[in-house]
Design an enzyme around this catalytic site. Structure first.
Site, PDB file in Angstrom:
ATOM      1  CD  GLU A 100     -11.146 -60.180  35.268  1.00 50.54           C
ATOM      2  OE1 GLU A 100     -10.540 -60.168  34.193  1.00 50.54           O
ATOM      3  OE2 GLU A 100     -10.618 -59.897  36.353  1.00 50.54           O
ATOM      4  CG  ASP A 108      -6.864 -51.280  38.859  1.00 51.42           C
ATOM      5  OD1 ASP A 108      -8.102 -51.358  38.888  1.00 51.42           O
ATOM      6  OD2 ASP A 108      -6.146 -52.268  38.637  1.00 51.42           O
ATOM      7  CD  GLU A 137      -2.621 -59.675  43.651  1.00 49.16           C
ATOM      8  OE1 GLU A 137      -3.733 -59.493  43.121  1.00 49.16           O
ATOM      9  OE2 GLU A 137      -1.573 -59.821  42.982  1.00 49.16           O
ATOM     10  CD  GLU A 172      -1.196 -55.121  36.521  1.00 46.63           C
ATOM     11  OE1 GLU A 172      -2.325 -55.334  36.032  1.00 46.63           O
ATOM     12  OE2 GLU A 172      -0.459 -56.040  36.981  1.00 46.63           O
ATOM     13  CB  THR A 202      -7.288 -52.032  31.363  1.00 50.40           C
ATOM     14  OG1 THR A 202      -6.700 -52.108  32.667  1.00 50.40           O
ATOM     15  CG2 THR A 202      -8.449 -53.010  31.251  1.00 50.40           C
TER      16      THR A 202
END
Length: 610
Positions: free
Chosen positions: A184, A329, A433, A452, A538
């Site tokens: 993160e 992902d 989610e 996304e 990302t």
């Protein structure tokens, strides 16, 4: 009179046949699908008809046939999109960002996040170190301000961009007793600092004058300082796979977990690689690339798949689920994007192998998106060693995958998968989610303003120029305004069915969700018109694709690998079996539906929308 009676009879016959044809798509698929449903008894209440997805190569029905006369999908989505409407939606997306950003600056700065319901700031949870949902992300370093920097530039707000950069330089320090997740901190903070530095130092200044008076590479120095504080995560691990968390002042905590997810450990190469190439210091790229190769070496010999959780000391797979969502992902995303940016041959080779294995073991449904019989394509979660289905849910993070497919030219498959996620959005006005495609219901019902689906919508529009995706963007924007707008920003939906809110606005809402919506409707943006080539990280941070990132000052990234620095030119990108798919969406389809209406109806029915 006889000929009039004959004509009248023919007209009545034609109307009757049209009515019958209109009913068949609604009746036949259900009958066919129920016949092949895998339950030994009739399906339980709420169960879906995704029967053939429980096994590879399912041969279900549901497709075929043409659209009914006056089809509602064609009426809603086909044809040109008025430029005046597009301009209003662009301004609405900008307004959404401005409201969220201004609310953060007014009520939350210098804390990390905004609580939009109570109009206050939020930082790390010092009272509960185990609250990883908060503490993994919030490091007491004005996260939302940093994460939003390049969005200000993309929207052309030079004065606020310059003000924000100066605030970051003057007020932010990473010398904090904060334990954060390496992943993160890398994608949200390190990536944004690098993106803003690249924008400031770009001699062409495509977004307007974003230069900073007397700028002395301060953001680059801050990025290096942060990366150095993350480096201890790569030490004392027997595999080279990093620890998941690090204390910015003290290093790896003594009680640190030895288990990490594939995406968290394997999605650091873009940011670390950019930093290394800007500094001329191979250290950062070296450790990130070593982690990727370590994970890659642990893939199954049988399927070629990777799991989602691994022990960094033993290399043992703790989580054996292989999928495209949480935990996996961005690992696949960064294999391709690292190649695009750096041109390293091994990155493309790994991606091609990974994509082939994904197609062989994760993909269910009919072979072609826009033709043939059977269930629509969907990517499921399987056991990494056997390829057998592990569960019947997918998560919202997987909605990034159509956008990745666009980058490799597999546009037709991207169209189908995107339509599935859009159908879920239409049903709830958000993406839960986790969604159970067999039960047609959310397994985990919250929506934290994730980007996304918007990202894939934007990239599909750029690839096809089909106005359908502008309609999708309009639906998303309107839903966000209707269900998530709060007193001081935009709030997480606690439950997508009940539309209850949580008091949190994550930083990626400003760095990604608003940015992709704005770019979708801003055809004249320098991202599209300046002649520069850009790639999004990302976390949605914009990075120019140019030669300086394809040149390294070191010969070997990893010692002992002679061809590790072998380059491939950008136009040589060929994802396995899909090199020609960019040409499969012809110009004459530009104002038609990207997916035939009978297939759209099939997907809507299978998620319980109709």
């Amino acid at each position: 009179m006889q000929w009039r009676s004959l004509v009248l009879g023919l007209l009545l016959l034609r109307l009757g046949l049209q009515a019958l044809l209109a009913l068949l798509p609604a009746l036949a698929p259900g009958l066919c699908l129920r016949r092949r449903f895998p339950f030994p008894f009739p399906p339980p209440p709420g169960a879906s008809h995704w029967g053939s997805l429980l096994r590879p190569g399912g041969d279900g029905g549901g497709g075929g046939g043409g659209a009914a006369v006056g089809d509602e999908y064609e009426r809603r989505y086909s044809g040109a999109f008025p430029p005046q409407l597009r301009a209003r939606l662009r301004d609405a997306a900008r307004g959404m960002f401005v409201f969220g950003y201004d609310s953060y600056m007014r009520h939350a700065f210098p804390r990390d996040e905004l609580d939009p319901l109570h109009c206050r700031g939020r930082g790390p949870d010092r009272h509960d170190p185990s609250n990883l949902n908060i503490n993994d992300v919030l490091g007491n370093y004005s996260l939302t301000l940093i994460d939003a920097l390049d969005t200000l530039a993309v929207m052309g707000n030079s004065s606020e961009f310059q003000k924000a950069v100066k605030l970051v330089i003057d007020t932010v320090s990473f010398d904090k007793d904060s334990t954060v997740q390496v992943f993160e901190a890398t994608i949200r903070v390190l990536g944004s600092l690098l993106s803003a530095h690249i924008i400031i130092t770009d001699t062409k200044q495509p977004f307007g004058d974003m230069t900073i008076k007397d700028y002395d590479n301060e953001l680059l120095h801050m990025a290096r300082d942060l990366a150095v504080r993350l480096l201890p995560a790569f030490e004392n691990t027997k595999t080279g796979i990093p620890y998941p968390r690090v204390n910015l002042k003290k290093g790896v905590p003594p009680d640190s977990n030895n288990e990490t997810c594939t995406a968290g450990a394997g999605s650091l190469l873009v940011e670390f690689g950019i930093l290394s190439r800007l500094l001329g210091d191979s250290t950062f790229e070296w450790v990130a690339r070593r982690a990727v190769k370590a994970l890659w070496s642990l893939r199954s010999n049988n399927t070629g798949l990777l799991g989602n959780v691994v022990n960094i000391q033993t290399g043992h797979w703790v989580g054996k689920q292989s999928g495209l969502g949480a935990g996996s992902d961005s690992f696949y995303e960064y294999l391709l994007k690292s190649y695009i940016l750096f041109g390293e041959k091994e990155d493309l080779e790994m991606f091609n192998d990974a994509y082939r294995n994904i197609q062989n073991h994760l993909r269910r449904g009919r072979e072609a998106c826009n033709e043939g019989e059977g269930d629509p394509p969907l990517y499921v979660n399987v056991n990494m060693f056997t390829g057998q289905l592990m569960n019947t849910w997918i998560d919202s993070l997987q909605a990034f995958f159509p956008g990745l497919q666009v980058l490799i030219g597999d546009v037709e498959d991207a169209i189908c998968l995107h339509a599935f996620y859009y159908a879920i959005w239409k049903r709830y006005g958000a993406l839960p989610e986790r969604y159970n495609w067999q039960l047609q219901a959310p397994d985990v019902p919250f929506y934290p303003l994730r980007p996304e689906l918007v990202e894939s919508t934007y990239l599909l529009y750029q690839a096809t120029k089909n106005p359908f995706y502008l309609h999708v963007g309009m639906d998303i924007l309107q839903s966000l305004e209707k269900y998530t707008k709060a007193k001081c920003g935009y709030a997480t939906l606690h439950h997508v069915v009940e539309k209850t809110k949580e008091d949190r606005m994550e930083s990626f809402f400003l760095s990604e969700t608003c940015k992709y919506l704005y770019l979708l409707f801003d055809e004249e943006n320098p991202v599209h018109k300046s002649g520069n080539k850009y790639m999004f990280t990302t976390e949605g941070h914009i990075v120019s694709v140019d030669e300086r990132f394809r040149n390294s000052l070191w010969q070997d990234i990893l010692p002992g690998e002679e061809d590790s620095a072998e380059k491939i030119k950008p136009n040589e990108l060929k994802a396995v079996n899909f090199s020609s798919n960019c040409n499969r969406v012809p110009d004459e389809r530009r104002y038609l539906l990207p997916l035939k209406s009978n297939y759209m109806r099939q997907i809507d029915r299978m998620v319980g929308l109709i």
